[in-house]
Write a protein that holds these residues in place. Structure first.
Motif, PDB file in Angstrom:
ATOM      1  N   CYS A  45       0.837  -1.206   0.000  1.00  0.00           N
ATOM      2  CA  CYS A  45       0.000   0.000   0.000  1.00  0.00           C
ATOM      3  C   CYS A  45       0.871   1.256   0.000  1.00  0.00           C
ATOM      4  O   CYS A  45       0.581   2.225  -0.704  1.00  0.00           O
ATOM      5  N   ALA A  46       1.949   1.250   0.783  1.00  0.00           N
ATOM      6  CA  ALA A  46       2.846   2.405   0.836  1.00  0.00           C
ATOM      7  C   ALA A  46       3.534   2.634  -0.519  1.00  0.00           C
ATOM      8  O   ALA A  46       3.659   3.774  -0.978  1.00  0.00           O
ATOM      9  N   ILE A  47       3.965   1.551  -1.157  1.00  0.00           N
ATOM     10  CA  ILE A  47       4.583   1.679  -2.484  1.00  0.00           C
ATOM     11  C   ILE A  47       3.560   2.225  -3.480  1.00  0.00           C
ATOM     12  O   ILE A  47       3.880   3.118  -4.284  1.00  0.00           O
ATOM     13  N   GLY A  48       2.348   1.743  -3.424  1.00  0.00           N
ATOM     14  CA  GLY A  48       1.297   2.241  -4.316  1.00  0.00           C
ATOM     15  C   GLY A  48       1.018   3.714  -4.100  1.00  0.00           C
ATOM     16  O   GLY A  48       0.870   4.478  -5.064  1.00  0.00           O
ATOM     17  N   LEU A  49       0.952   4.131  -2.847  1.00  0.00           N
ATOM     18  CA  LEU A  49       0.740   5.550  -2.563  1.00  0.00           C
ATOM     19  C   LEU A  49       1.929   6.389  -3.017  1.00  0.00           C
ATOM     20  O   LEU A  49       1.767   7.498  -3.527  1.00  0.00           O
ATOM     21  N   GLY A  50       3.143   5.852  -2.813  1.00  0.00           N
ATOM     22  CA  GLY A  50       4.340   6.559  -3.272  1.00  0.00           C
ATOM     23  C   GLY A  50       4.358   6.716  -4.778  1.00  0.00           C
ATOM     24  O   GLY A  50       4.730   7.771  -5.308  1.00  0.00           O
ATOM     25  N   LEU A  51       3.953   5.681  -5.485  1.00  0.00           N
ATOM     26  CA  LEU A  51       3.901   5.758  -6.947  1.00  0.00           C
ATOM     27  C   LEU A  51       2.828   6.749  -7.409  1.00  0.00           C
ATOM     28  O   LEU A  51       3.001   7.438  -8.420  1.00  0.00           O
TER      29      LEU A  51
ATOM     30  N   GLY B 267       4.085  10.538 -10.035  1.00  0.00           N
ATOM     31  CA  GLY B 267       3.859  10.758 -11.454  1.00  0.00           C
ATOM     32  C   GLY B 267       3.729   9.501 -12.292  1.00  0.00           C
ATOM     33  O   GLY B 267       3.715   9.563 -13.521  1.00  0.00           O
ATOM     34  N   VAL B 268       3.639   8.353 -11.673  1.00  0.00           N
ATOM     35  CA  VAL B 268       3.443   7.094 -12.391  1.00  0.00           C
ATOM     36  C   VAL B 268       1.962   7.010 -12.761  1.00  0.00           C
ATOM     37  O   VAL B 268       1.100   7.539 -12.063  1.00  0.00           O
ATOM     38  N   PRO B 269       1.637   6.367 -13.886  1.00  0.00           N
ATOM     39  CA  PRO B 269       0.215   6.244 -14.264  1.00  0.00           C
ATOM     40  C   PRO B 269      -0.641   5.707 -13.099  1.00  0.00           C
ATOM     41  O   PRO B 269      -0.226   4.806 -12.361  1.00  0.00           O
ATOM     42  N   ALA B 270      -1.811   6.275 -12.959  1.00  0.00           N
ATOM     43  CA  ALA B 270      -2.683   5.981 -11.822  1.00  0.00           C
ATOM     44  C   ALA B 270      -3.064   4.500 -11.756  1.00  0.00           C
ATOM     45  O   ALA B 270      -3.156   3.943 -10.657  1.00  0.00           O
ATOM     46  N   TYR B 271      -3.305   3.880 -12.909  1.00  0.00           N
ATOM     47  CA  TYR B 271      -3.727   2.482 -12.880  1.00  0.00           C
ATOM     48  C   TYR B 271      -2.682   1.577 -12.246  1.00  0.00           C
ATOM     49  O   TYR B 271      -3.019   0.619 -11.576  1.00  0.00           O
ATOM     50  N   LEU B 272      -1.390   1.888 -12.428  1.00  0.00           N
ATOM     51  CA  LEU B 272      -0.331   1.076 -11.823  1.00  0.00           C
ATOM     52  C   LEU B 272      -0.317   1.232 -10.304  1.00  0.00           C
ATOM     53  O   LEU B 272      -0.222   0.249  -9.572  1.00  0.00           O
ATOM     54  N   SER B 273      -0.429   2.471  -9.835  1.00  0.00           N
ATOM     55  CA  SER B 273      -0.427   2.678  -8.381  1.00  0.00           C
ATOM     56  C   SER B 273      -1.678   2.070  -7.741  1.00  0.00           C
ATOM     57  O   SER B 273      -1.596   1.474  -6.665  1.00  0.00           O
ATOM     58  N   TYR B 274      -2.832   2.192  -8.401  1.00  0.00           N
ATOM     59  CA  TYR B 274      -4.053   1.590  -7.853  1.00  0.00           C
ATOM     60  C   TYR B 274      -3.968   0.067  -7.848  1.00  0.00           C
ATOM     61  O   TYR B 274      -4.481  -0.591  -6.941  1.00  0.00           O
ATOM     62  N   PHE B 275      -3.313  -0.483  -8.856  1.00  0.00           N
ATOM     63  CA  PHE B 275      -3.132  -1.933  -8.911  1.00  0.00           C
ATOM     64  C   PHE B 275      -2.297  -2.406  -7.716  1.00  0.00           C
ATOM     65  O   PHE B 275      -2.644  -3.397  -7.060  1.00  0.00           O
ATOM     66  N   ILE B 276      -1.216  -1.722  -7.427  1.00  0.00           N
ATOM     67  CA  ILE B 276      -0.353  -2.124  -6.305  1.00  0.00           C
ATOM     68  C   ILE B 276      -1.063  -1.914  -4.971  1.00  0.00           C
ATOM     69  O   ILE B 276      -0.960  -2.751  -4.062  1.00  0.00           O
TER      70      ILE B 276
END
Length: 158
Positions: free
Chosen positions: A42-48, A52-61
Protein backbone atom coordinates in the motif's frame (compact mmCIF):
# COMPACT_ATOMS: atom_id res chain seq x y z
CA UNK A 1 -1.04 -67.31 13.61
CA UNK A 2 -0.29 -63.68 12.70
CA UNK A 3 -3.09 -61.69 11.12
CA UNK A 4 -2.38 -58.60 9.09
CA UNK A 5 -4.26 -55.46 10.04
CA UNK A 6 -6.14 -54.01 7.10
CA UNK A 7 -8.57 -51.09 7.27
CA UNK A 8 -10.44 -49.39 4.47
CA UNK A 9 -12.55 -46.29 4.60
CA UNK A 10 -14.11 -43.75 2.26
CA UNK A 11 -14.95 -40.11 2.85
CA UNK A 12 -15.77 -36.99 0.86
CA UNK A 13 -13.56 -33.93 0.64
CA UNK A 14 -16.33 -31.61 1.72
CA UNK A 15 -16.60 -28.44 3.79
CA UNK A 16 -16.62 -30.39 7.07
CA UNK A 17 -13.38 -32.20 6.18
CA UNK A 18 -11.59 -29.04 5.05
CA UNK A 19 -12.66 -27.06 8.14
CA UNK A 20 -11.41 -29.83 10.45
CA UNK A 21 -8.18 -30.01 8.47
CA UNK A 22 -7.58 -26.26 8.73
CA UNK A 23 -8.60 -25.97 12.38
CA UNK A 24 -6.29 -28.75 13.50
CA UNK A 25 -3.24 -28.12 11.32
CA UNK A 26 -3.01 -24.39 10.61
CA UNK A 27 -0.96 -22.06 12.72
CA UNK A 28 -2.83 -18.75 12.63
CA UNK A 29 -0.79 -15.61 12.21
CA UNK A 30 -1.30 -13.10 15.00
CA UNK A 31 -0.23 -9.58 15.72
CA UNK A 32 0.74 -6.82 13.32
CA UNK A 33 3.78 -8.51 11.74
CA UNK A 34 1.83 -10.60 9.18
CA UNK A 35 0.33 -7.39 7.78
CA UNK A 36 3.78 -5.92 6.97
CA UNK A 37 3.71 -7.07 3.34
CA UNK A 38 0.25 -5.56 2.83
CA UNK A 39 1.35 -2.28 4.41
CA UNK A 40 4.49 -2.13 2.25
CA UNK A 41 2.49 -2.75 -0.92
CA UNK A 42 0.00 0.00 0.00
CA UNK A 43 2.85 2.41 0.84
CA UNK A 44 4.58 1.68 -2.48
CA UNK A 45 1.30 2.24 -4.32
CA UNK A 46 0.74 5.55 -2.56
CA UNK A 47 4.34 6.56 -3.27
CA UNK A 48 3.90 5.76 -6.95
CA UNK A 49 0.65 7.74 -7.03
CA UNK A 50 2.46 10.87 -5.86
CA UNK A 51 5.48 10.20 -8.09
CA UNK A 52 3.86 10.76 -11.45
CA UNK A 53 3.44 7.09 -12.39
CA UNK A 54 0.21 6.24 -14.26
CA UNK A 55 -2.68 5.98 -11.82
CA UNK A 56 -3.73 2.48 -12.88
CA UNK A 57 -0.33 1.08 -11.82
CA UNK A 58 -0.43 2.68 -8.38
CA UNK A 59 -4.05 1.59 -7.85
CA UNK A 60 -3.13 -1.93 -8.91
CA UNK A 61 -0.35 -2.12 -6.31
CA UNK A 62 -2.61 -0.63 -3.62
CA UNK A 63 -5.23 -3.24 -4.58
CA UNK A 64 -2.65 -6.01 -4.15
CA UNK A 65 -1.89 -4.65 -0.68
CA UNK A 66 -5.58 -4.63 0.25
CA UNK A 67 -6.05 -8.19 -1.04
CA UNK A 68 -2.98 -9.35 0.91
CA UNK A 69 -4.39 -7.73 4.07
CA UNK A 70 -7.75 -9.44 3.55
CA UNK A 71 -5.92 -12.73 3.01
CA UNK A 72 -4.29 -12.39 6.43
CA UNK A 73 -7.44 -11.18 8.20
CA UNK A 74 -9.77 -13.82 6.73
CA UNK A 75 -7.21 -16.60 6.33
CA UNK A 76 -9.49 -19.50 7.33
CA UNK A 77 -12.31 -18.43 5.00
CA UNK A 78 -9.87 -17.67 2.19
CA UNK A 79 -8.20 -21.08 2.55
CA UNK A 80 -11.55 -22.90 2.70
CA UNK A 81 -12.80 -21.08 -0.40
CA UNK A 82 -9.64 -22.05 -2.36
CA UNK A 83 -10.04 -25.70 -1.32
CA UNK A 84 -13.72 -25.77 -2.26
CA UNK A 85 -12.89 -24.31 -5.69
CA UNK A 86 -10.30 -27.02 -6.36
CA UNK A 87 -11.08 -29.94 -8.64
CA UNK A 88 -10.67 -32.35 -5.70
CA UNK A 89 -13.50 -30.79 -3.69
CA UNK A 90 -16.60 -32.94 -3.13
CA UNK A 91 -14.89 -36.07 -4.47
CA UNK A 92 -14.74 -39.38 -2.66
CA UNK A 93 -11.39 -40.49 -1.28
CA UNK A 94 -10.48 -44.07 -0.34
CA UNK A 95 -8.05 -44.64 2.52
CA UNK A 96 -6.39 -47.99 3.08
CA UNK A 97 -4.32 -48.48 6.22
CA UNK A 98 -2.43 -51.74 6.72
CA UNK A 99 0.89 -53.16 7.86
CA UNK A 100 2.72 -51.73 4.86
CA UNK A 101 1.50 -48.14 5.30
CA UNK A 102 -1.20 -45.69 4.25
CA UNK A 103 -2.69 -45.44 0.75
CA UNK A 104 -4.96 -42.62 -0.35
CA UNK A 105 -6.68 -42.82 -3.73
CA UNK A 106 -9.25 -40.70 -5.54
CA UNK A 107 -9.89 -39.52 -9.08
CA UNK A 108 -7.02 -37.04 -8.73
CA UNK A 109 -4.66 -38.60 -6.18
CA UNK A 110 -2.89 -41.92 -5.77
CA UNK A 111 -0.48 -41.70 -2.86
CA UNK A 112 1.19 -44.37 -0.75
CA UNK A 113 3.43 -43.92 2.27
CA UNK A 114 5.13 -46.78 4.04
CA UNK A 115 5.46 -46.56 7.81
CA UNK A 116 9.17 -45.79 7.39
CA UNK A 117 8.25 -42.68 5.32
CA UNK A 118 5.94 -41.36 8.04
CA UNK A 119 8.07 -39.51 10.57
CA UNK A 120 5.35 -38.93 13.16
CA UNK A 121 1.63 -39.29 13.76
CA UNK A 122 -0.03 -36.63 15.90
CA UNK A 123 -3.51 -37.22 17.21
CA UNK A 124 -5.85 -34.24 17.47
CA UNK A 125 -9.46 -33.95 18.58
CA UNK A 126 -10.96 -34.63 15.14
CA UNK A 127 -8.20 -36.49 13.34
CA UNK A 128 -4.59 -37.57 12.84
CA UNK A 129 -1.78 -35.61 11.21
CA UNK A 130 0.84 -37.69 9.43
CA UNK A 131 4.18 -35.90 9.09
CA UNK A 132 5.92 -37.03 5.90
CA UNK A 133 9.10 -35.05 5.37
CA UNK A 134 8.07 -31.42 5.08
CA UNK A 135 4.51 -32.37 4.11
CA UNK A 136 1.58 -33.16 6.36
CA UNK A 137 -1.41 -35.36 5.56
CA UNK A 138 -4.61 -35.08 7.58
CA UNK A 139 -6.90 -38.05 8.27
CA UNK A 140 -10.30 -37.31 9.78
CA UNK A 141 -11.27 -39.71 12.60
CA UNK A 142 -14.96 -39.79 11.71
CA UNK A 143 -14.79 -42.28 8.81
CA UNK A 144 -12.13 -44.44 10.52
CA UNK A 145 -13.25 -47.36 12.66
CA UNK A 146 -12.24 -47.58 16.33
CA UNK A 147 -9.90 -50.47 15.47
CA UNK A 148 -8.25 -48.38 12.73
CA UNK A 149 -7.77 -45.47 15.14
CA UNK A 150 -6.22 -47.82 17.69
CA UNK A 151 -3.91 -49.17 14.98
CA UNK A 152 -2.80 -45.62 14.09
CA UNK A 153 -2.13 -44.87 17.77
CA UNK A 154 -0.04 -48.06 17.97
CA UNK A 155 1.94 -47.03 14.89
CA UNK A 156 2.50 -43.56 16.42
CA UNK A 157 4.04 -45.14 19.54
CA UNK A 158 6.48 -47.26 17.79
Amino acid sequence: MITESHFESKFTLDRHYYLACYDETATPLTGIKPYAKAAVLCAIGLGLATGGVPAYLSYFIIGLGVIEGLNIRFNRTWWLWRQMMSKAANNTVSVTINESGVRITSNFVNQHWSWTDIESITEHTQGFVLQIGTNRQYLLKQPLSAECQAFLRQQARG
